[in-house]
Design a protein around this motif. Structure first.
Motif, PDB file in Angstrom:
ATOM      1  N   TYR A 303     -21.339  36.191  65.618  1.00 52.01           N
ATOM      2  CA  TYR A 303     -21.599  36.536  67.016  1.00 52.01           C
ATOM      3  C   TYR A 303     -21.832  38.034  67.114  1.00 52.01           C
ATOM      4  CZ  TYR A 303     -19.505  31.937  67.562  1.00 52.01           C
ATOM      5  OH  TYR A 303     -19.220  30.596  67.437  1.00 52.01           O
ATOM      6  N   VAL A 304     -22.490  38.450  68.182  1.00 54.69           N
ATOM      7  CA  VAL A 304     -22.803  39.863  68.385  1.00 54.69           C
ATOM      8  C   VAL A 304     -22.513  40.243  69.828  1.00 54.69           C
ATOM      9  CG1 VAL A 304     -24.613  41.616  68.352  1.00 54.69           C
ATOM     10  CG2 VAL A 304     -24.612  39.817  66.616  1.00 54.69           C
ATOM     11  N   ALA A 305     -21.825  41.356  70.017  1.00 52.91           N
ATOM     12  CA  ALA A 305     -21.606  41.900  71.361  1.00 52.91           C
ATOM     13  C   ALA A 305     -22.768  42.822  71.701  1.00 52.91           C
ATOM     14  CB  ALA A 305     -20.286  42.654  71.421  1.00 52.91           C
ATOM     15  N   SER A 306     -23.371  42.628  72.844  1.00 57.96           N
ATOM     16  CA  SER A 306     -24.584  43.370  73.209  1.00 57.96           C
ATOM     17  C   SER A 306     -24.431  44.002  74.591  1.00 57.96           C
ATOM     18  CB  SER A 306     -25.780  42.406  73.222  1.00 57.96           C
ATOM     19  OG  SER A 306     -26.918  43.003  73.820  1.00 57.96           O
ATOM     20  N   PRO A 307     -25.044  45.173  74.816  1.00 60.60           N
ATOM     21  CA  PRO A 307     -24.970  45.800  76.148  1.00 60.60           C
ATOM     22  C   PRO A 307     -25.859  45.133  77.190  1.00 60.60           C
ATOM     23  CG  PRO A 307     -26.260  47.152  74.658  1.00 60.60           C
ATOM     24  CD  PRO A 307     -25.683  46.050  73.832  1.00 60.60           C
ATOM     25  N   THR A 308     -26.768  44.234  76.764  1.00 58.98           N
ATOM     26  CA  THR A 308     -27.668  43.567  77.704  1.00 58.98           C
ATOM     27  C   THR A 308     -27.949  42.144  77.234  1.00 58.98           C
ATOM     28  OG1 THR A 308     -29.713  44.192  76.532  1.00 58.98           O
ATOM     29  CG2 THR A 308     -28.870  45.743  78.198  1.00 58.98           C
ATOM     30  N   LEU A 309     -28.637  41.400  78.078  1.00 60.55           N
ATOM     31  CA  LEU A 309     -29.175  40.116  77.657  1.00 60.55           C
ATOM     32  C   LEU A 309     -30.204  40.346  76.552  1.00 60.55           C
ATOM     33  CD1 LEU A 309     -29.758  38.412  81.144  1.00 60.55           C
ATOM     34  CD2 LEU A 309     -27.998  37.810  79.466  1.00 60.55           C
ATOM     35  N   PHE A 380     -32.294  42.722  82.663  1.00 62.31           N
ATOM     36  CA  PHE A 380     -31.603  42.183  81.495  1.00 62.31           C
ATOM     37  C   PHE A 380     -30.102  42.031  81.725  1.00 62.31           C
ATOM     38  CE2 PHE A 380     -35.645  43.363  79.760  1.00 62.31           C
ATOM     39  CZ  PHE A 380     -35.892  42.358  78.832  1.00 62.31           C
ATOM     40  N   GLY A 381     -29.747  41.745  82.987  1.00 59.27           N
ATOM     41  CA  GLY A 381     -28.432  41.219  83.282  1.00 59.27           C
ATOM     42  C   GLY A 381     -27.279  42.166  83.479  1.00 59.27           C
ATOM     43  N   ARG A 414     -22.069  33.930  76.028  1.00 56.55           N
ATOM     44  CA  ARG A 414     -21.230  34.351  77.153  1.00 56.55           C
ATOM     45  C   ARG A 414     -21.941  35.457  77.912  1.00 56.55           C
ATOM     46  NH1 ARG A 414     -14.916  36.432  76.955  1.00 56.55           N
ATOM     47  NH2 ARG A 414     -15.851  38.493  76.641  1.00 56.55           N
ATOM     48  N   GLU A 415     -22.043  35.280  79.221  1.00 59.78           N
ATOM     49  CA  GLU A 415     -22.729  36.260  80.058  1.00 59.78           C
ATOM     50  C   GLU A 415     -21.951  37.576  80.110  1.00 59.78           C
ATOM     51  OE1 GLU A 415     -25.674  35.860  81.478  1.00 59.78           O
ATOM     52  OE2 GLU A 415     -25.957  33.741  80.979  1.00 59.78           O
ATOM     53  N   ALA A 416     -22.579  38.599  80.678  1.00 57.65           N
ATOM     54  CA  ALA A 416     -21.985  39.933  80.744  1.00 57.65           C
ATOM     55  C   ALA A 416     -20.598  39.896  81.379  1.00 57.65           C
ATOM     56  CB  ALA A 416     -22.896  40.860  81.539  1.00 57.65           C
ATOM     57  N   ARG A 417     -19.644  40.503  80.681  1.00 57.68           N
ATOM     58  CA  ARG A 417     -18.267  40.505  81.162  1.00 57.68           C
ATOM     59  C   ARG A 417     -17.522  41.678  80.548  1.00 57.68           C
ATOM     60  NH1 ARG A 417     -14.847  35.196  79.888  1.00 57.68           N
ATOM     61  NH2 ARG A 417     -16.758  34.310  80.821  1.00 57.68           N
TER      62      ARG A 417
END
Length: 429
Positions: A303-309, A380-381, A414-417
């Motif tokens: 998995y990767v944590a990203s600052p945007t969609l 981008f969310g 998982r959406e931005a949180r």
């Protein structure tokens, strides 16, 4: 990200040894910059808009300091091409404030001396920088940016050590916040629990050690024990690290390194039947990895944590960017570097528009304009807030999963949180 040319390892191994030379270069650069500053001057363009360095006639000059041939070559190419696309489209629409944009790019190859030399070369002639890859290199010139230069710099780097400047502004959550959000995901959705051991493989230096601050903080809050594995950017085989983490009995792993290290870690873990979830920071993946031997394991357990969609997000903005980018660069693949580059260019463009509305296209005017942007979303969310220089523009992370069938090789799980624990945490503290 991962380099496709020879010489990357040599360039990286020189980074530490070049510290003395870098300091000398900074001193020389400061002198050079000052000499050129004396030749500069302000003015007023048509419509009564005040102008200064980086604006000549009907042109706004912008700089990009990137890595097209080093360890982050994949990222650098995507970021730069996305920014060229933004500039081309803005100019076709009439420009900004009646001015055409001109983007001058320098490839530093992730070499510290080249990075500082490129900044010194371009700084007197540009209004600011739409990108600067490499947090150590940005940190090396930060004193000059804050003290005398005052040109806006939007780095492709997420170290909390870059916070605090009104001129160097981090886009998205910093590595420590991103790591807290990543561990929150592991605990909420992947079975990691209080009392467990968490492995953390990280690059020595600014990036990895800032991410480690996040895992150390989150471990204290959640009752976890962190098992550290520090590596160098030249370490591409993660066999020893996997063996150590497996022996320690960790239940999940965070990796704060590059794409090559992530692919090796996941691939070696799968081969050794070390079946634990692994999550990386946003710099620890490239879709090209899905075509390697590690591809199946990456899709199963990474998995990767990203600052945007991601670039393949189901939004109108993402779909338009995909279509436009493919038309402009039909032979190149899509990845999240396209999103990062486009977002940074769009943020800089928005600051220019607001500065124009106040009739001040000087460096100071653009910097002040950015401070008024509190809810900017390129589609981008994740809205970006630039009103506080001591904070990143967002504390949220989107969790992605590699998927060969998805546009850009990533899908949202998982959406931005932002984790609850981020509320009691000060980035970089």
């Amino acid at each position: 990200m991962s380099s496709r040319v020879k010489g990357t390892r040599k360039a990286l191994s020189r980074a530490t040894a070049a510290a003395t030379a870098l300091a000398a270069l900074l001193a020389l650069g400061a002198c050079s910059s000052k000499a050129k500053d004396d030749d500069g001057g302000g003015g007023t363009s048509a419509g009564g808009v005040k102008t200064g360095k980086g604006v000549s006639g009907k042109t706004i000059h912008l700089g990009a300091l990137t890595d097209m041939t080093g360890v982050y070559a994949t990222l650098g190419k995507s970021v730069t091409q996305a920014q060229r696309l933004y500039v081309d489209q803005a100019n076709a629409a009439g420009g900004i404030c009646g001015h055409q944009l001109e983007l001058t790019v320098r490839d530093h190859g992730y070499d510290p001396q080249k990075a500082v030399a490129a900044y010194t070369e371009l700084e007197p002639d540009v209004l600011g920088f739409t990108q600067f890859i490499g947090s150590p290199f940005v940190a090396a010139v930060k004193q000059r940016v804050d003290g005398t230069d005052k040109g806006l710099v939007l780095p492709q780097a997420w170290s909390a050590n870059l916070l605090g400047s009104p001129y160097v502004r981090v886009l998205g959550s910093t590595y420590d916040l991103e790591t807290i959000n990543a561990i929150d995901f592991l605990m909420k959705e992947k079975g990691l629990k209080k009392g467990d051991k968490l492995g953390h493989v990280y690059f020595e230096g600014d990036y990895g050690e800032n991410a480690l601050k996040g895992s150390t903080y989150m471990a204290k809050q959640a009752g976890l024990t962190v098992v550290e594995q520090k590596i160098k950017p030249t370490d591409n085989d993660m066999t020893a690290q996997v063996s150590a983490l497996k022996k320690a009995g960790v239940e999940a792993v965070v990796i704060s390194a590059g794409p090559r290290q992530a692919a090796s870690l996941v691939g070696v873990a799968a081969a050794g039947r070390f079946d634990v979830p692994i999550i990386g920071n946003n710099s620890a993946f490239a879709p090209q990895l899905l075509a390697t031997q590690s591809g199946p394991a990456l899709q199963k357990n990474y998995y990767v944590a990203s600052p945007t969609l991601p670039i393949g997000a189901d939004t109108e903005a993402a779909q338009k960017l995909v279509a436009d980018y493919r038309k402009a660069y039909p032979k190149d693949s899509l990845d999240n570097g396209v999103v990062a580059g486009w977002t940074a260019a769009a943020v800089f463009g928005e600051a220019l528009k607001k500065a124009c509305a106040k009739k001040d296209l000087t460096r100071e005017g653009v910097d002040e304009a950015l401070l008024t942007i509190d809810d900017f979303d390129t589609g981008f969310g994740v809205p970006q807030d630039f009103t506080d220089p001591k904070a990143p523009s967002s504390d949220k992370s989107v969790i992605l999963r590699p998927d060969k069938s998805a546009t850009g090789g990533m899908k949202v799980v998982r959406e931005a949180r932002a984790a609850e624990e981020t509320k009691g945490y000060t980035p970089g503290a």
